[in-house]
Write a protein that holds these residues in place. Sequence first.
Motif, short mmCIF file in Angstrom:
data_model
loop_
_atom_site.label_atom_id
_atom_site.label_comp_id
_atom_site.label_asym_id
_atom_site.label_seq_id
_atom_site.Cartn_x
_atom_site.Cartn_y
_atom_site.Cartn_z
N UNK A 5 0.83 -1.20 0.00
CA UNK A 5 0.00 0.00 0.00
C UNK A 5 0.87 1.26 0.00
N UNK A 6 0.41 2.34 -0.61
CA UNK A 6 1.20 3.58 -0.58
C UNK A 6 1.31 4.10 0.84
N UNK A 7 2.47 4.63 1.17
CA UNK A 7 2.72 5.18 2.51
C UNK A 7 2.38 6.66 2.48
N UNK A 8 1.26 7.02 3.08
CA UNK A 8 0.85 8.42 3.05
C UNK A 8 1.59 9.25 4.09
N UNK A 9 2.51 8.62 4.83
CA UNK A 9 3.31 9.38 5.79
C UNK A 9 4.53 10.03 5.16
N UNK A 10 4.76 9.77 3.88
CA UNK A 10 5.90 10.38 3.20
C UNK A 10 5.57 11.83 2.86
N UNK A 11 6.47 12.73 3.20
CA UNK A 11 6.29 14.14 2.88
C UNK A 11 7.30 14.56 1.82
N UNK A 93 14.26 12.32 10.64
CA UNK A 93 13.52 11.52 11.61
C UNK A 93 12.18 11.02 11.08
N UNK A 94 11.54 11.80 10.19
CA UNK A 94 10.33 11.34 9.51
C UNK A 94 10.68 11.09 8.05
#
Length: 227
Positions: A5-11, A93-94
């Motif tokens: 699944x796509x990781x929507x936490x990537x900025x 860190x993110x």
Amino acid sequence: MTRSRPDHGIRVAVSTVIFSLRRESDDDEARVVLPVVRRTRDPQKGLWALPGGWVDRAENLESTASRTLAETTGLAPSYLEQLYAFGDVGRSPTRVVSIVYWALVREDVSRAAEQHNVAWFNATELPGLAFDHTAIVDYALWRLRNKVGYSRIAHGLLPDRFTLADLREVYEAILGRRLDPANFRRQVENSGTLIPTDDFRTGSHRPARLYRYNQDVELADRGPLPQ
């Protein structure tokens, strides 16, 4: 095959490397410099970092680069080129992917854009930078040194009219070494990329002819300039 699944936490962020030339005095050699911004919040608060910021949903990448550069440094270069994407997992860190742009500005433009919380450093004598920004600068410098031999990139550091000594100084600053003046003159004049004007720069030395770039000639078709 199972697709994750796509990781929507990537900025996605944009950073910009701006190169210019600086001299401490009229007698000093020009050096390649760039601006960095002091971070005012965590992570890595207090460290220097490249100017940049987050990509807005309604904004394209180049617009983000222009906006964040103007907000942090006051600079507004007429030309931005996308350099590379940096997205190693451990770079922040993110999870952050940074699209990096670069541009060149003349010395008078860079000095007019002095801002609070911004400092200019020699590109080869940087303080410790936040995240992987030192590696980003190293990559940008490598690209600059390679590209100067087959493009008009040096023009971004020069006024519209310049002497051959001015042009040679730009090459020497970028390449980090002296070039033989006679060989340099012969190579540039034979390249067909410069047009001599009827004007001269006068002063304490022998008058020097002013040149301008020939916009109708593609440098890559004329062979490389000094390396």
